[in-house]
Design a protein around this motif. Structure first.
Motif, mmCIF file in Angstrom:
data_model
loop_
_atom_site.group_PDB
_atom_site.id
_atom_site.type_symbol
_atom_site.label_atom_id
_atom_site.label_comp_id
_atom_site.label_asym_id
_atom_site.label_seq_id
_atom_site.Cartn_x
_atom_site.Cartn_y
_atom_site.Cartn_z
ATOM 1 N N PRO A 24 0.282 -1.571 0.112
ATOM 2 C CA PRO A 24 0.015 -0.332 0.014
ATOM 3 C C PRO A 24 1.306 1.176 -0.004
ATOM 4 C CG PRO A 24 -0.771 -1.310 1.508
ATOM 5 C CD PRO A 24 0.910 -1.975 1.018
ATOM 6 N N LEU A 25 -0.100 2.105 -0.259
ATOM 7 C CA LEU A 25 0.980 3.728 -0.532
ATOM 8 C C LEU A 25 0.194 4.842 -0.478
ATOM 9 C CD1 LEU A 25 3.222 5.307 -1.529
ATOM 10 C CD2 LEU A 25 2.298 5.056 -4.080
ATOM 11 N N LEU A 26 0.226 5.729 0.828
ATOM 12 C CA LEU A 26 -0.510 6.541 1.090
ATOM 13 C C LEU A 26 0.135 8.053 0.296
ATOM 14 C CD1 LEU A 26 -3.012 7.525 3.094
ATOM 15 C CD2 LEU A 26 -1.638 7.679 3.901
ATOM 16 N N THR A 38 3.456 16.931 -2.348
ATOM 17 C CA THR A 38 2.885 15.429 -2.112
ATOM 18 C C THR A 38 4.556 14.947 -1.115
ATOM 19 O OG1 THR A 38 2.820 15.866 -4.475
ATOM 20 C CG2 THR A 38 2.899 13.536 -3.323
ATOM 21 N N LEU A 39 3.402 13.922 0.075
ATOM 22 C CA LEU A 39 3.733 12.988 0.770
ATOM 23 C C LEU A 39 3.618 12.102 0.858
ATOM 24 C CD1 LEU A 39 4.833 12.475 3.902
ATOM 25 C CD2 LEU A 39 3.267 13.592 4.532
ATOM 26 N N GLU A 40 4.324 11.091 0.596
ATOM 27 C CA GLU A 40 4.434 9.920 0.408
ATOM 28 C C GLU A 40 4.866 8.263 1.265
ATOM 29 O OE1 GLU A 40 5.791 7.953 -3.622
ATOM 30 O OE2 GLU A 40 3.795 9.118 -4.413
ATOM 31 N N ALA A 41 3.634 7.902 1.921
ATOM 32 C CA ALA A 41 3.671 7.074 2.986
ATOM 33 C C ALA A 41 3.791 5.832 2.655
ATOM 34 C CB ALA A 41 3.045 7.316 4.284
ATOM 35 N N THR A 42 4.610 4.930 2.997
ATOM 36 C CA THR A 42 4.703 3.435 3.104
ATOM 37 C C THR A 42 3.874 2.902 4.234
ATOM 38 O OG1 THR A 42 6.537 3.498 2.683
ATOM 39 C CG2 THR A 42 5.853 3.511 0.861
ATOM 40 N N PRO A 43 3.689 1.468 4.218
ATOM 41 C CA PRO A 43 3.665 0.935 5.704
ATOM 42 C C PRO A 43 4.725 0.583 6.434
ATOM 43 C CG PRO A 43 2.728 -1.025 3.961
ATOM 44 C CD PRO A 43 3.265 0.549 3.246
ATOM 45 N N VAL A 65 1.234 5.040 7.802
ATOM 46 C CA VAL A 65 0.296 3.748 7.297
ATOM 47 C C VAL A 65 1.735 2.549 8.354
ATOM 48 C CG1 VAL A 65 -0.068 1.917 5.711
ATOM 49 C CG2 VAL A 65 0.482 4.861 5.392
ATOM 50 N N VAL A 66 0.484 2.059 9.253
ATOM 51 C CA VAL A 66 0.481 0.987 10.087
ATOM 52 C C VAL A 66 0.725 -0.778 9.877
ATOM 53 C CG1 VAL A 66 1.157 -0.443 12.117
ATOM 54 C CG2 VAL A 66 1.717 2.384 12.259
ATOM 55 N N GLY A 67 1.387 -1.326 9.280
ATOM 56 C CA GLY A 67 1.240 -2.748 9.220
ATOM 57 C C GLY A 67 1.472 -2.899 7.742
ATOM 58 N N ARG A 68 1.809 -4.571 7.894
ATOM 59 C CA ARG A 68 2.319 -4.817 6.900
ATOM 60 C C ARG A 68 1.361 -6.211 5.640
ATOM 61 N NH1 ARG A 68 7.226 -2.484 5.744
ATOM 62 N NH2 ARG A 68 8.269 -2.485 7.286
ATOM 63 N N GLY A 69 1.232 -6.397 4.670
ATOM 64 C CA GLY A 69 0.739 -6.688 3.413
ATOM 65 C C GLY A 69 -0.183 -5.849 2.919
ATOM 66 N N ALA A 70 -0.275 -6.557 2.072
ATOM 67 C CA ALA A 70 -2.076 -5.769 1.363
ATOM 68 C C ALA A 70 -3.212 -4.753 2.339
ATOM 69 C CB ALA A 70 -2.496 -6.877 -0.139
ATOM 70 N N GLU A 73 -3.078 -1.788 9.161
ATOM 71 C CA GLU A 73 -4.024 -2.208 10.339
ATOM 72 C C GLU A 73 -4.681 -1.003 10.616
ATOM 73 O OE1 GLU A 73 -1.145 -3.565 14.028
ATOM 74 O OE2 GLU A 73 -0.221 -4.640 12.601
ATOM 75 N N TYR A 74 -3.615 -0.109 10.571
ATOM 76 C CA TYR A 74 -4.028 1.411 10.662
ATOM 77 C C TYR A 74 -3.441 2.884 10.048
ATOM 78 C CZ TYR A 74 -0.753 2.611 14.159
ATOM 79 O OH TYR A 74 0.374 2.522 15.458
ATOM 80 N N ILE A 75 -3.994 3.190 9.454
ATOM 81 C CA ILE A 75 -3.529 4.965 8.960
ATOM 82 C C ILE A 75 -3.667 6.059 9.802
ATOM 83 C CG2 ILE A 75 -3.509 6.290 7.262
ATOM 84 C CD1 ILE A 75 -3.891 4.240 5.219
ATOM 85 N N LYS A 76 -2.569 6.940 10.168
ATOM 86 C CA LYS A 76 -2.979 7.618 10.877
ATOM 87 C C LYS A 76 -2.807 9.321 10.080
ATOM 88 C CE LYS A 76 -3.521 6.166 15.358
ATOM 89 N NZ LYS A 76 -3.287 6.143 17.323
ATOM 90 N N THR A 77 -2.981 10.175 10.693
ATOM 91 C CA THR A 77 -2.596 11.836 9.910
ATOM 92 C C THR A 77 -2.454 12.785 10.958
ATOM 93 O OG1 THR A 77 -4.930 12.563 8.955
ATOM 94 C CG2 THR A 77 -2.695 10.881 7.696
ATOM 95 N N TYR A 78 -1.478 13.967 10.704
ATOM 96 C CA TYR A 78 -1.051 14.564 11.892
ATOM 97 C C TYR A 78 -0.923 16.553 11.489
ATOM 98 C CZ TYR A 78 0.151 9.875 15.195
ATOM 99 O OH TYR A 78 -0.071 9.368 15.477
ATOM 100 N N ALA A 79 -1.516 17.268 12.256
ATOM 101 C CA ALA A 79 -1.456 18.316 11.582
ATOM 102 C C ALA A 79 -0.924 18.670 12.896
ATOM 103 C CB ALA A 79 -2.448 18.847 10.804
ATOM 104 N N TYR A 80 0.353 19.482 13.051
ATOM 105 C CA TYR A 80 1.139 20.017 13.591
ATOM 106 C C TYR A 80 1.064 22.082 13.295
ATOM 107 C CZ TYR A 80 2.513 16.665 15.174
ATOM 108 O OH TYR A 80 2.387 14.646 15.861
ATOM 109 N N LEU A 81 0.714 22.982 14.340
ATOM 110 C CA LEU A 81 1.083 24.153 13.768
ATOM 111 C C LEU A 81 2.855 24.651 14.234
ATOM 112 C CD1 LEU A 81 0.136 27.629 12.771
ATOM 113 C CD2 LEU A 81 -0.383 27.461 14.905
ATOM 114 N N ASP A 82 3.316 25.572 13.273
ATOM 115 C CA ASP A 82 4.360 25.572 14.268
ATOM 116 C C ASP A 82 4.619 26.500 14.620
ATOM 117 O OD1 ASP A 82 7.591 24.902 14.790
ATOM 118 O OD2 ASP A 82 8.130 25.908 12.432
ATOM 119 N N THR A 83 4.722 26.513 15.947
ATOM 120 C CA THR A 83 5.081 27.863 17.367
ATOM 121 C C THR A 83 6.780 28.163 17.127
ATOM 122 O OG1 THR A 83 4.610 26.576 18.648
ATOM 123 C CG2 THR A 83 2.712 27.265 18.101
ATOM 124 N N ARG A 84 6.798 29.298 18.115
ATOM 125 C CA ARG A 84 8.118 29.721 18.415
ATOM 126 C C ARG A 84 8.483 28.661 19.057
ATOM 127 N NH1 ARG A 84 7.427 36.074 19.518
ATOM 128 N NH2 ARG A 84 6.749 36.888 17.322
#
Length: 134
Positions: A24-26, A38-43, A65-70, A73-84
């Motif tokens: 899988p490729l995210l 563009t950001l690409e994430a693999t397991p 992207v967590v887990g092996r195989g086709a 197990e789950y996918i998580k996305t995180y967005a952070y604000l850069d502060t001082r």
């Protein structure tokens, strides 16, 4: 001639089989201030070492992207604000299987708009999942 045709068919079958069982490729499109990257994430087995990427000097984004195989197990996305002082988490989303399959990839997140900071800066992103088996 028959031998060559057989070899070509065998190679084509091998390419199709390899494509069907690809990992899988995210792929996420991140937009800030009119600039898109563009950001690409693999397991991975361990989500903690996955680095976030700088988005326009205002945000950081991380896709895991967590887990092996086709089937991850789950996918998580995180967005952070850069502060001082440090990056501050402003959005986190979790996606669990089953992930639907579609030609050209599964639109996982839809178009997301994240607003943060004293003047409400806008980060836009959308992630598509490719290569997931049912």
């Amino acid at each position: 001639m028959l031998c060559l045709t057989f070899r070509l068919l065998a190679c084509a079958a091998l390419v199709c089989a390899t494509t069907l069982h690809a990992s899988p490729l995210l792929r996420c499109e991140l937009t800030y201030a009119g600039s898109t990257q563009t950001l690409e994430a693999t397991p991975v087995d361990d989500p903690y070492p996955v680095a976030s990427v700088d988005v326009g000097g205002r945000f950081y984004f991380k896709a895991v992207v967590v887990g092996r195989g086709a089937q991850p197990e789950y996918i998580k996305t995180y967005a952070y604000l850069d502060t001082r002082t440090q990056p501050v988490l402003v959005q986190q989303a979790t996606y669990l299987p089953p992930f639907a399959t579609a030609p050209g990839g599964q639109r996982l997140t839809g178009k997301q708009f994240v607003y943060a900071g004293p003047v409400e800066r806008e980060l836009q992103y959308e992630c598509v999942l490719h290569g997931v088996q049912p």
